[in-house]
Design a protein around this motif. Structure first.
Motif, short mmCIF file in Angstrom:
data_model
loop_
_atom_site.label_atom_id
_atom_site.label_comp_id
_atom_site.label_asym_id
_atom_site.label_seq_id
_atom_site.Cartn_x
_atom_site.Cartn_y
_atom_site.Cartn_z
N THR A 1 0.84 -1.20 0.00
CA THR A 1 0.00 0.00 0.00
C THR A 1 0.87 1.25 0.00
OG1 THR A 1 -1.75 -1.14 1.19
CG2 THR A 1 -1.78 1.25 1.27
N GLU A 2 1.88 1.25 0.87
CA GLU A 2 2.79 2.40 0.96
C GLU A 2 3.49 2.65 -0.37
OE1 GLU A 2 4.10 4.48 3.59
OE2 GLU A 2 2.29 3.93 4.67
N ARG A 3 3.98 1.60 -0.98
CA ARG A 3 4.75 1.77 -2.22
C ARG A 3 3.88 2.37 -3.33
NH1 ARG A 3 8.39 -2.52 -2.51
NH2 ARG A 3 9.93 -1.07 -1.76
N VAL A 4 2.67 1.85 -3.51
CA VAL A 4 1.80 2.35 -4.57
C VAL A 4 1.28 3.75 -4.23
CG1 VAL A 4 -0.37 1.95 -5.83
CG2 VAL A 4 1.15 0.03 -5.32
N ALA A 5 0.80 3.93 -3.01
CA ALA A 5 0.25 5.23 -2.62
C ALA A 5 1.34 6.32 -2.61
CB ALA A 5 -0.43 5.13 -1.26
N CYS A 6 2.53 5.98 -2.18
CA CYS A 6 3.63 6.97 -2.16
C CYS A 6 3.99 7.40 -3.58
CB CYS A 6 4.85 6.41 -1.46
SG CYS A 6 4.75 6.49 0.33
N PHE A 7 3.92 6.47 -4.51
CA PHE A 7 4.20 6.82 -5.90
C PHE A 7 3.24 7.92 -6.36
CE2 PHE A 7 3.34 6.44 -10.42
CZ PHE A 7 4.61 6.45 -10.96
N PHE A 8 1.95 7.71 -6.11
CA PHE A 8 0.96 8.70 -6.53
C PHE A 8 1.02 9.97 -5.68
CE2 PHE A 8 -1.10 4.79 -8.22
CZ PHE A 8 -0.94 5.12 -9.57
N GLU A 9 1.42 9.83 -4.43
CA GLU A 9 1.59 11.00 -3.57
C GLU A 9 2.68 11.91 -4.15
OE1 GLU A 9 0.99 13.25 0.13
OE2 GLU A 9 -0.21 11.90 -1.08
N GLU A 10 3.80 11.31 -4.53
CA GLU A 10 4.89 12.09 -5.14
C GLU A 10 4.45 12.72 -6.45
OE1 GLU A 10 8.99 10.70 -5.44
OE2 GLU A 10 8.40 9.12 -4.03
N LEU A 11 3.74 11.96 -7.25
CA LEU A 11 3.24 12.48 -8.51
C LEU A 11 2.33 13.68 -8.26
CD1 LEU A 11 3.68 11.56 -11.44
CD2 LEU A 11 1.62 10.18 -11.24
N GLY A 12 1.46 13.56 -7.27
CA GLY A 12 0.57 14.66 -6.90
C GLY A 12 1.32 15.88 -6.42
#
Length: 183
Positions: free
Chosen positions: A89-100
């Motif tokens: 969850t962290e890996r996928v969500a962090c990816f989109f968090e950084e993109l955001g």
């Protein structure tokens, strides 16, 4: 006096002679304006090159073995109605968090991110939203850039007349199946 002589006299007097200061001041203004325009264009092109380079790094991360494993784990947990693993969850969500964060700070243009990642953002947010909501009870700031990115991507999709909105559970399962077939 002929027309040619009149023009020549005027040019000599106003461009070379004692009354020529206005002409050279105007020429300097134009030269500075053109130089500033070229500098702005160069900065714009450099910014675009940096954005593309950074997006290429994001794409490399998105397709990496670790991210593929995390995406697979998230999709399997959703498909099986199981609890999401914290690491995936962290890996996928962090990816989109950084993109955001990059979209918010205007490192990336929203349109560019929409072209490359809208399908993933629009599907992974509703898949991960219940887990993120749990985390936000403890810390309301967790993954707010991902949440905002999802909202902005949906708005952009509507403007582009692309399918957007709330996906049904079956539509999310279809997406999950496609994701699992890739891995």
């Amino acid at each position: 006096m002929t027309f040619t002589n009149t023009v020549t006299t005027w040019l000599v007097k106003n461009m070379i002679g004692n009354d020529s200061q206005w002409f050279w001041a105007m020429a300097q203004v134009f030269a500075v304006a053109i130089s500033l325009w070229f500098i702005w264009r160069q900065i714009h092109f450099q910014r675009m090159a940096n954005s593309l380079s950074t997006l290429a790094q994001f794409e490399s991360r998105w397709t990496s073995q670790e991210m593929s494993a995390a995406r697979k784990a998230v999709c399997e947990a959703f498909r099986d109605n199981a609890r999401f693993g914290a690491q995936s969850t962290e890996r996928v969500a962090c990816f989109f968090e950084e993109l955001g964060l990059h979209v918010t700070s205007k490192v990336f243009e929203l349109a560019m991110v929409w072209e490359l990642y809208s399908t993933y953002i629009e599907h992974y947010w509703p898949i991960l939203e219940p887990r993120v909501a749990e985390m936000q009870k403890k810390d309301p700031s967790v993954y707010t850039s991902f949440q905002d990115l999802h909202r902005r991507i949906k708005e952009h999709s509507r403007k582009k007349k692309a399918p957007a909105g709330v996906f049904s559970h079956e539509e999310l399962l279809d997406f999950v199946k496609e994701e699992l077939d890739k891995n």
